[in-house]
Design a protein around this motif. Sequence first.
Motif, short mmCIF file in Angstrom:
data_model
loop_
_atom_site.label_atom_id
_atom_site.label_comp_id
_atom_site.label_asym_id
_atom_site.label_seq_id
_atom_site.Cartn_x
_atom_site.Cartn_y
_atom_site.Cartn_z
N ARG A 13 0.89 -1.32 0.03
CA ARG A 13 0.02 0.12 0.04
C ARG A 13 0.74 1.26 0.07
N TYR A 14 0.37 2.11 -0.54
CA TYR A 14 1.05 3.55 -0.47
C TYR A 14 0.46 4.45 0.34
N ASN A 15 1.25 5.35 0.86
CA ASN A 15 0.12 6.48 1.60
C ASN A 15 1.23 7.83 1.46
N ARG A 16 1.02 8.89 2.35
CA ARG A 16 1.82 9.89 2.38
C ARG A 16 3.27 9.78 2.84
N HIS A 17 3.35 8.90 3.73
CA HIS A 17 4.69 8.45 4.09
C HIS A 17 5.48 7.59 3.09
N GLY A 18 4.87 7.01 2.08
CA GLY A 18 5.62 6.14 1.09
C GLY A 18 4.91 4.90 1.42
N GLU A 19 5.79 3.86 0.54
CA GLU A 19 5.43 2.31 0.42
C GLU A 19 5.23 1.85 1.88
N ARG A 20 4.20 0.76 1.92
CA ARG A 20 3.84 0.27 3.20
C ARG A 20 3.87 -1.47 2.79
N LEU A 21 4.28 -2.40 3.56
CA LEU A 21 4.06 -3.53 3.19
C LEU A 21 2.98 -4.01 4.32
N LEU A 22 2.03 -5.11 3.75
CA LEU A 22 0.89 -5.57 4.62
C LEU A 22 1.27 -6.92 4.91
#
Length: 113
Positions: A48-57
């Motif tokens: 997932r991507y948010n304002r802080h960058g890429e995130r792994l789930l």
Amino acid sequence: MATRTGRAPASCTSQQNAATANADTQVVRVTHPFHPLFPRQLPCVGKRYNRHGERLLLQTEDATVWSVPPQWTDLVNLDPEVVMSNGRSLLRVVDLMELATLVKRLSSKSGPR
């Protein structure tokens, strides 16, 4: 799991088909020493991507999905200054020097006691 757009998030593998077998799911180790999941290895079920960058789930055995920055996992190469022969250092020399400068600057503003 669906995102706000209604589509499933992309998998941590190169295949993005929702029907991908679990055997294709990449297992990721949490390497951040203060994260509650450290040092567990968990399946990466998406990105997932948010304002802080890429995130792994990452999914735990009880089906809880945790959002973790890739830098806190073994998917990203470790900073050579952080890796030591007997383990991992919690702080880099650059970080300690910056902290010392900040403490000195704050101490000089408050004056002698």
